[in-house]
Design an enzyme around this catalytic site. Structure first.
Site, PDB file in Angstrom:
ATOM      1  N   GLU A 174      35.756  32.302  50.358  1.00 21.10           N
ATOM      2  CA  GLU A 174      34.775  31.339  50.827  1.00 21.10           C
ATOM      3  C   GLU A 174      35.379  29.940  50.903  1.00 21.10           C
ATOM      4  OE1 GLU A 174      30.910  33.468  48.713  1.00 21.10           O
ATOM      5  OE2 GLU A 174      31.599  31.503  48.032  1.00 21.10           O
ATOM      6  N   CYS A 234      28.889  31.887  37.198  1.00 19.42           N
ATOM      7  CA  CYS A 234      29.583  31.755  38.476  1.00 19.42           C
ATOM      8  C   CYS A 234      29.643  33.103  39.191  1.00 19.42           C
ATOM      9  CB  CYS A 234      30.996  31.223  38.251  1.00 19.42           C
ATOM     10  SG  CYS A 234      32.015  31.145  39.735  1.00 19.42           S
ATOM     11  N   CYS A 246      33.503  33.096  34.078  1.00 16.33           N
ATOM     12  CA  CYS A 246      32.376  32.257  33.673  1.00 16.33           C
ATOM     13  C   CYS A 246      31.072  32.959  34.057  1.00 16.33           C
ATOM     14  CB  CYS A 246      32.460  30.891  34.347  1.00 16.33           C
ATOM     15  SG  CYS A 246      33.965  29.973  33.919  1.00 16.33           S
ATOM     16  N   CYS A 269      29.983  28.589  44.417  1.00 15.54           N
ATOM     17  CA  CYS A 269      31.177  29.420  44.483  1.00 15.54           C
ATOM     18  C   CYS A 269      30.871  30.915  44.337  1.00 15.54           C
ATOM     19  CB  CYS A 269      32.138  28.980  43.381  1.00 15.54           C
ATOM     20  SG  CYS A 269      33.707  29.834  43.403  1.00 15.54           S
ATOM     21  N   CYS A 327      36.034  22.126  50.645  1.00 12.65           N
ATOM     22  CA  CYS A 327      36.215  22.759  49.338  1.00 12.65           C
ATOM     23  C   CYS A 327      36.905  24.098  49.561  1.00 12.65           C
ATOM     24  CB  CYS A 327      34.860  22.953  48.666  1.00 12.65           C
ATOM     25  SG  CYS A 327      34.944  23.797  47.072  1.00 12.65           S
ATOM     26  N   CYS A 339      38.311  35.605  40.809  1.00 10.00           N
ATOM     27  CA  CYS A 339      38.719  34.748  39.693  1.00 10.00           C
ATOM     28  C   CYS A 339      38.733  35.569  38.412  1.00 10.00           C
ATOM     29  CB  CYS A 339      37.756  33.575  39.554  1.00 10.00           C
ATOM     30  SG  CYS A 339      38.212  32.378  38.271  1.00 10.00           S
ATOM     31  N   GLU A 396      41.098  29.993  39.947  1.00 12.67           N
ATOM     32  CA  GLU A 396      41.666  28.951  39.086  1.00 12.67           C
ATOM     33  C   GLU A 396      42.959  28.456  39.749  1.00 12.67           C
ATOM     34  OE1 GLU A 396      43.199  26.316  36.910  1.00 12.67           O
ATOM     35  OE2 GLU A 396      41.241  27.027  36.187  1.00 12.67           O
TER      36      GLU A 396
END
Length: 348
Positions: free
Chosen positions: A94, A122, A119, A338, A108, A115, A165
């Site tokens: 994305e 997220c 988290c 995200c 962005c 990832c 990350e």
């Protein structure tokens, strides 16, 4: 799986020069090709009108102009755009375009497919990690939107705050930063590029030694280790007692302040006591806090803080003389946070 194509954004200026020499072309054609890619944002080799036709044909046979293709583009009422892009191997990422001023926009970008941080609030963290992005795949996210710009519109900032990350893919991220910053490349100032990390200390230390004056943002989200272990699992490896000194060392080495991103969740990290703990944690550090209204994701129990609570939290930090801004949320109705759009497509 098919063989990976060679993308024009894979190549450095010297590699472009070698390619032109292999075609028997004069060296000045290298600069012309790079200008068509990064500055004129050509959408095809055929559009490169000042290159000889036979050269354009050979370039099309040897290279692929872009490493990303659109799956779905969504536009919010506030002008934010979110696109799901497919890569050469069928994986998807994305990228978002966010209005930042009149006729100016921030892109962005993602640095990984998925990832590994995990988290819980997220959507990308819930998808897991697939692979790192190549520098070409990072640059092409910016070029995708640049090619869509209308007269007078410009990309003023680039932030590495999408999927992944960035410091877990340090080399390719920094190659992409160099090409986006270079005069022969996209030509955006280093101070208009920000890299956001969940608290990857080795990456922060490396960035502090770089000559490029890019910005550093750290996703903090909690003022203590117990809560941050839950919200940002990387904290178990790089706890606040090590992260904050690493940020201070970065400030001392670069003379640049650190931005801390603090997504606010109702009843989780938004109490007045936590505001005071946060102020105590960051006191004396050259920094700025961005308070962000969290975007809810499917299947997540974390809810955004009430507006009144967020404003009171901001006021308390300001009272304690911590530089702080309560940021507005963009693109909520188009799954702009995200990983949300990819999750909507079933994680393609």
């Amino acid at each position: 799986m098919s063989e990976r194509p060679v993308f024009i954004t894979d190549l450095s200026p010297s590699q472009v020069g070698e390619l032109m020499a292999s075609f028997g072309q004069p060296s000045y054609r290298s600069g012309a090709l790079l200008r068509w890619v990064y500055q004129k944002r050509a959408s095809s080799f055929d559009a490169m009108s000042d290159l000889p036709r036979d050269l354009r044909v050979r370039l099309g046979e040897k290279l692929t102009l872009s490493s990303v293709s659109e799956i779905e583009l969504r536009t919010a009422r506030d002008g934010t755009q979110k696109v799901l892009l497919v890569l050469w191997d069928g994986r998807s990422i994305e990228t978002a375009l966010i209005p930042s001023a009149k006729s100016q926009f921030t892109v962005c970008v993602s640095s990984q497919v998925g990832c590994a941080i995990g988290c819980p609030f997220c959507a990308t963290g819930q998808q897991g990690y697939e692979r790192n992005l190549a520098s070409s795949e990072i640059c092409d996210q910016v070029l995708y939107f640049a090619r869509r710009m209308e007269g007078g519109e410009t990309i003023s900032n680039i932030v590495f705050m999408g999927m992944g990350e960035p410091f877990a893919n340090y080399l390719d991220v920094m190659v992409a930063v160099g090409r986006l910053n270079a005069e022969w490349g996209f030509g955006i100032g280093a101070r208009h590029i920000t890299i956001s990390t969940a608290g990857h200390i080795p990456g922060i230390q490396k960035l502090g030694k770089e000559k490029l004056q890019v910005g550093l943002a750290v996703s903090l989200h909690a003022p203590d280790d117990l809560l941050r272990n839950r919200l940002v699992p990387m904290n178990r490896k790089y706890p606040l007692g090590k992260l904050i000194p690493a940020c201070d060392a970065y400030v001392q080495a670069t003379g640049r302040r650190v931005t801390f991103e603090y997504a606010m969740f109702d009843g989780i990290n938004d109490s007045m006591e936590q505001a005071r703990e946060l102020a105590h944690l960051l006191r004396g550090l050259n920094c700025h806090i961005n308070l962000i209204s969290a975007n809810p994701t499917a299947g997540c129990t974390y809810k955004p803080s009430l507006k009144e609570t967020a404003m009171a939290f901001e006021a308390e930090l300001a009272r304690l003389r911590i530089p702080v801004t309560l940021r507005r949320s963009y693109g909520g109705e188009i799954d702009a946070a995200c990983g949300q759009l990819k999750s909507r497509w079933g994680g393609v």
